[in-house]
Design a protein around this motif. Structure first.
Motif, PDB file in Angstrom:
ATOM      1  N   LYS A 295       1.373  -3.416   7.039  1.00 16.91           N
ATOM      2  CA  LYS A 295       2.160  -2.941   5.906  1.00 16.91           C
ATOM      3  C   LYS A 295       2.078  -3.860   4.699  1.00 16.91           C
ATOM      4  CE  LYS A 295       6.441  -1.120   4.856  1.00 16.91           C
ATOM      5  NZ  LYS A 295       7.840  -0.991   5.117  1.00 16.91           N
TER       6      LYS A 295
ATOM      7  N   ARG B  38      -3.652   5.944   3.456  1.00 15.64           N
ATOM      8  CA  ARG B  38      -3.234   4.560   3.659  1.00 15.64           C
ATOM      9  C   ARG B  38      -4.294   3.790   4.441  1.00 15.64           C
ATOM     10  NH1 ARG B  38       2.089   3.616   6.918  1.00 15.64           N
ATOM     11  NH2 ARG B  38       0.654   3.940   8.637  1.00 15.64           N
TER      12      ARG B  38
ATOM     13  N   VAL C  95       0.828  -1.210   0.000  1.00 21.42           N
ATOM     14  CA  VAL C  95       0.000   0.000   0.000  1.00 21.42           C
ATOM     15  C   VAL C  95       0.866   1.264   0.000  1.00 21.42           C
ATOM     16  CG1 VAL C  95      -1.686   1.305   1.333  1.00 21.42           C
ATOM     17  CG2 VAL C  95      -1.925  -1.157   1.126  1.00 21.42           C
ATOM     18  N   GLU C  96       1.928   1.257   0.814  1.00 21.85           N
ATOM     19  CA  GLU C  96       2.805   2.426   0.892  1.00 21.85           C
ATOM     20  C   GLU C  96       3.496   2.693  -0.431  1.00 21.85           C
ATOM     21  OE1 GLU C  96       5.514   2.173   4.108  1.00 21.85           O
ATOM     22  OE2 GLU C  96       3.965   2.575   5.602  1.00 21.85           O
TER      23      GLU C  96
ATOM     24  N   LEU D 165       1.116   4.329  -2.753  1.00 22.90           N
ATOM     25  CA  LEU D 165       0.856   5.730  -2.413  1.00 22.90           C
ATOM     26  C   LEU D 165       2.074   6.623  -2.653  1.00 22.90           C
ATOM     27  CD1 LEU D 165      -1.276   5.454   0.837  1.00 22.90           C
ATOM     28  CD2 LEU D 165      -1.999   6.377  -1.365  1.00 22.90           C
TER      29      LEU D 165
END
Lengths: 293, 246
Positions: free
Chosen positions: B239, B220, B179-180, B183
């Motif tokens: 994470k 997030r 996800v990080e 983004l």
């Protein structure tokens, strides 16, 4: 050292079978780095020790009469014959005749194997038609085809070359075909994505990935070629190593027979060596296991 | 901006099991789109279809003719030197200068003449990126290209991809679990579920992005929520989606 009490305190105690003393749970890894190693005999010397020792044993048993000449000639006689037959040109011309048969037979067999392996490896139709037939033919012992070959091709050069070609075809075919089929599908996909067409795929992806297998097949094929030649030259030869041998057999000349066998062996070894050099040069891109010291 | 990719009513089934379900998607020229989703949600299938590696599909897909890809494993041909791998498949004779230029761009020109087996994971992935970019694609497809890299190397290669994107201006579709990562890099993050685009999030944050910025954290959390991960547990749990039960 604090490991011991820590072990006892932290790790759960494993059950020790009754009657067996509790073993030390630690192992020592001893260094084998070159600097700490005592000097050893070079590998080439170690490798040569076996064969040299055997020849020495042969020489000693012959010289002392333990091994009579009617059974096996002394290595000295064999070497003498080698010199004599080389001087009068019999041995070189025999080697040339045999080499020609092996060479032509190998070329025919290799071409056939490559063509069949490509057809079977690249096309599904080819696989269906060729691979099952090859599997069937392989079950026939090719040496057993000699009588049939004499009926078909007579007793001249043709059956001899055909037998060599046949012996070469199988190991090469199966190894190249296997190599083609073991090509990594992910690499094929990536190469297609990068714009390679069918021919490009064959040239840059499929054939190189079949190469290691093909070289293994080549080693088999070359040793089979010489083997097939030994059988083939029993058929009414009028030249070549087999002819030399069958003549010697009639006069009980074990020295010439042994010489011819040694020449066969040396030719086979030379071919094997050549393929190994070739492999090393062609497969530099591969990470290889070199064997334990 | 006109569209680079247009997908209308795309479906794909494997042995009767539907993986992509009447999917619609547009990607604009030069847009960086990240595609998130659980394993088996169909995101890799979608990427393979866009790459032209799979055409047993229903519906209609329009893509640029000039497109290339980098995969999770670098997929370099082990029997070609690094620079030959970079220009593999380009028309004409292998152009060494072009290969060196592309390798220089990913910071690895000094390894041009070695065999791929001598490269580290990160280096091989850079070569794979050079190979994709040397074709000057209008659409670059990235299938988890950072997945197999260690955390430090991954960060550096992610940065590199961001720079290369700015430089080349091609549209990018990045398939990822992270996800990080999505983004940090993308203009738009899509969440796929059961063969459809379930969510479409425009990331309006300025670049370079800050992981700790409150807006970033909010986005997030929203993405993790869509993915069915509650970010109330420890950061480490949230994470990577791989470790979460689906």
């Amino acid at each position: 050292m604090t490991t011991k009490p820590l072990d006892a305190a932290v790790l759960p105690q494993r059950a020790v079978p009754a009657g067996k003393p509790a073993q030390d749970t630690r192992v020592t890894i001893r260094g084998t780095a070159k600097t700490t190693r005592r000097p050893t005999v070079p590998r080439s010397v170690r490798r040569a020790a076996g064969p040299v020792g055997l020849v020495l044993l042969w020489f000693l048993t012959s010289a002392t009469g333990v091994l009579p000449e009617s059974v096996l000639a002394s290595p000295v006689d064999v070497v003498r014959q080698a010199v004599d037959l080389t001087r009068n040109g019999e041995l070189p011309s025999a080697i040339a005749a045999s080499g020609r048969r092996a060479g032509i037979g190998f070329l025919i067999g290799a071409t056939l194997a490559l063509a069949l392996a490509l057809l079977a490896g690249l096309f599904r139709l080819g696989e269906d038609v060729i691979d099952s037939s090859m599997g069937m033919f392989r079950a026939i012992p090719w040496v057993g085809l000699i009588p049939l070959f004499i009926v078909w091709f007579g007793i001249e050069e043709t059956p001899k070359i055909a037998l060599v070609a046949l012996g070469v075809t199988y190991p090469l075919y199966f190894n190249i075909y296997g190599g083609i089929r073991s090509t990594d599908a992910q690499l094929v996909e990536a190469a297609r994505m990068m714009g390679l067409g069918r021919l490009g795929l064959i040239r840059y992806v499929i054939l190189p990935s079949a190469l290691p297998g093909a070289l293994v097949g080549l080693r088999y094929a070359l040793s089979t070629a010489w083997l097939a030649l030994v059988f083939a030259e029993q058929i009414n030869a009028d030249a070549g190593l087999g002819y030399l041998m069958s003549n010697a057999q009639q006069y009980f000349r074990t020295d010439i027979i042994v010489l011819c066998l040694a020449v066969y062996a040396l030719l086979g070894l030379a071919c094997d060596f050549a393929v190994r050099i070739l492999s090393r040069r062609l497969l530099t891109w591969r990470a290889n296991f070199e064997g334990d010291a | 901006m006109p569209n680079s990719v247009e997908i209308r009513g795309l479906s794909r089934a494997f042995d009767g099991k539907t993986v992509l379900h009447d999917l619609d998607l547009d990607i604009r020229e030069g847009e960086f789109v990240a595609l998130l989703g659980h394993s088996g949600c169909g995101k890799s299938t979608l990427l393979r279809i866009l790459a032209g590696l799979d055409d047993e599909i229903g519906g209609e897909v329009t893509v640029p003719a000039r497109r290339s890809a980098a995969f999770q494993s670098p997929r370099l041909l082990p029997w070609l030197k690094v620079w030959r791998n970079v220009v593999l498949g380009l028309p004409g004779r292998p152009d060494r200068a072009l290969a060196l230029q592309a390798l220089d761009e990913v910071g690895i020109a000094d390894r041009a003449t070695v065999w791929p087996k001598t490269l580290s994971g990160g280096q091989a992935q850079r070569v794979s990126l050079a190979r994709a970019l040397v074709r000057e694609p209008e659409l670059l497809l990235l299938d988890e290209p950072f997945g197999a890299l260690d955390a430090l190397t991954r960060g550096r290669v992610q940065q590199l991809v961001a720079e290369l994107w700015r430089l080349h201006g091609c549209a990018i579709l990045l398939v990822t679990h992270d996800v990080e990562e999505a983004l940090l890099l993308a203009d738009r993050v899509l969440v796929m579920d059961e063969g459809r685009i379930a969510h479409d999030l425009t990331v309006g944050l300025p670049r370079p992005r800050d992981l700790t910025a409150p807006e970033f954290v909010t986005l997030r959390a929203r993405l993790l929520g869509w993915l069915g991960v509650t970010p109330t547990h420890s950061e480490a749990d949230a994470k990577t989606l791989e470790r979460t039960p689906s």
